[in-house]
Design a protein around this motif. Sequence first.
Motif, PDB file in Angstrom:
ATOM      1  N   GLU A  53      -0.842  -6.352  -4.682  1.00 12.33           N
ATOM      2  CA  GLU A  53      -1.824  -5.346  -4.272  1.00 12.33           C
ATOM      3  C   GLU A  53      -1.518  -4.785  -2.886  1.00 12.33           C
ATOM      4  O   GLU A  53      -1.535  -3.561  -2.693  1.00 12.33           O
ATOM      5  CB  GLU A  53      -3.233  -5.929  -4.312  1.00 12.33           C
ATOM      6  CG  GLU A  53      -4.295  -4.877  -4.049  1.00 12.33           C
ATOM      7  CD  GLU A  53      -5.707  -5.410  -4.228  1.00 12.33           C
ATOM      8  OE1 GLU A  53      -6.619  -4.795  -3.663  1.00 12.33           O
ATOM      9  OE2 GLU A  53      -5.894  -6.431  -4.922  1.00 12.33           O
ATOM     10  N   SER A  54      -1.224  -5.637  -1.908  1.00 12.53           N
ATOM     11  CA  SER A  54      -1.011  -5.145  -0.542  1.00 12.53           C
ATOM     12  C   SER A  54       0.253  -4.291  -0.439  1.00 12.53           C
ATOM     13  O   SER A  54       0.253  -3.244   0.217  1.00 12.53           O
ATOM     14  CB  SER A  54      -0.968  -6.297   0.468  1.00 12.53           C
ATOM     15  OG  SER A  54       0.076  -7.192   0.177  1.00 12.53           O
ATOM     16  N   GLY A  56       1.623  -2.668  -2.936  1.00 13.13           N
ATOM     17  CA  GLY A  56       1.317  -1.457  -3.705  1.00 13.13           C
ATOM     18  C   GLY A  56       0.454  -0.488  -2.922  1.00 13.13           C
ATOM     19  O   GLY A  56       0.687   0.726  -2.946  1.00 13.13           O
ATOM     20  N   GLN A  57      -0.536  -0.999  -2.201  1.00 14.60           N
ATOM     21  CA  GLN A  57      -1.394  -0.136  -1.386  1.00 14.60           C
ATOM     22  C   GLN A  57      -0.606   0.522  -0.263  1.00 14.60           C
ATOM     23  O   GLN A  57      -0.814   1.697   0.040  1.00 14.60           O
ATOM     24  CB  GLN A  57      -2.571  -0.928  -0.820  1.00 14.60           C
ATOM     25  CG  GLN A  57      -3.629  -1.234  -1.843  1.00 14.60           C
ATOM     26  CD  GLN A  57      -4.763  -2.074  -1.272  1.00 14.60           C
ATOM     27  OE1 GLN A  57      -4.673  -2.611  -0.168  1.00 14.60           O
ATOM     28  NE2 GLN A  57      -5.828  -2.202  -2.038  1.00 14.60           N
ATOM     29  N   PHE A  58       0.292  -0.221   0.362  1.00  9.29           N
ATOM     30  CA  PHE A  58       1.136   0.330   1.424  1.00  9.29           C
ATOM     31  C   PHE A  58       1.905   1.543   0.910  1.00  9.29           C
ATOM     32  O   PHE A  58       1.970   2.587   1.568  1.00  9.29           O
ATOM     33  CB  PHE A  58       2.104  -0.747   1.925  1.00  9.29           C
ATOM     34  CG  PHE A  58       3.043  -0.271   2.993  1.00  9.29           C
ATOM     35  CD1 PHE A  58       2.694  -0.356   4.332  1.00  9.29           C
ATOM     36  CD2 PHE A  58       4.277   0.271   2.670  1.00  9.29           C
ATOM     37  CE1 PHE A  58       3.558   0.097   5.327  1.00  9.29           C
ATOM     38  CE2 PHE A  58       5.153   0.721   3.656  1.00  9.29           C
ATOM     39  CZ  PHE A  58       4.782   0.632   4.987  1.00  9.29           C
ATOM     40  N   ALA A  60       1.224   3.273  -1.946  1.00  8.25           N
ATOM     41  CA  ALA A  60       0.316   4.260  -2.531  1.00  8.25           C
ATOM     42  C   ALA A  60      -0.314   5.178  -1.492  1.00  8.25           C
ATOM     43  O   ALA A  60      -0.402   6.392  -1.715  1.00  8.25           O
ATOM     44  CB  ALA A  60      -0.768   3.565  -3.348  1.00  8.25           C
ATOM     45  N   VAL A  61      -0.738   4.638  -0.358  1.00 10.35           N
ATOM     46  CA  VAL A  61      -1.388   5.486   0.647  1.00 10.35           C
ATOM     47  C   VAL A  61      -0.421   6.512   1.227  1.00 10.35           C
ATOM     48  O   VAL A  61      -0.836   7.543   1.740  1.00 10.35           O
ATOM     49  CB  VAL A  61      -2.058   4.684   1.788  1.00 10.35           C
ATOM     50  CG1 VAL A  61      -3.160   3.795   1.250  1.00 10.35           C
ATOM     51  CG2 VAL A  61      -1.057   3.894   2.592  1.00 10.35           C
ATOM     52  N   THR A  68       4.146   0.281 -11.283  1.00 11.59           N
ATOM     53  CA  THR A  68       4.176  -1.166 -11.082  1.00 11.59           C
ATOM     54  C   THR A  68       4.454  -1.778 -12.448  1.00 11.59           C
ATOM     55  O   THR A  68       3.728  -1.514 -13.401  1.00 11.59           O
ATOM     56  CB  THR A  68       2.841  -1.685 -10.517  1.00 11.59           C
ATOM     57  OG1 THR A  68       2.595  -1.034  -9.270  1.00 11.59           O
ATOM     58  CG2 THR A  68       2.881  -3.190 -10.301  1.00 11.59           C
TER      59      THR A  68
END
Length: 89
Positions: A53-54, A56-58, A60-61, A68
């Motif tokens: 998640e972390s 992926g968020q890095f 994605a933003v 994924t």
Amino acid sequence: MLPFGPADDGPTRPICSAKACRADARWVLVWNNPKVHTPDRRKTWLACDEHRESLGQFLAVRGFLKDTVDFAEWTAAEAGDPDEGRSSG
């Protein structure tokens, strides 16, 4: 190229791309930086369950994350296994 690291018994194994993490990779984060890469270029980071998640968020933003994929599915698809395919996770 996917990052691999030494296993306790000697052979290499896929490891998480998160800083200082040595856990087994379970996910492939597929990404592209449009300012640097051509639209069809795909880069990969590996992630363990904890960092999926972390990481992926890095990506994605920043608008970089494209997909994924489960690591086993990714490697089977890369090897040309007709019984396995890529899917979003």
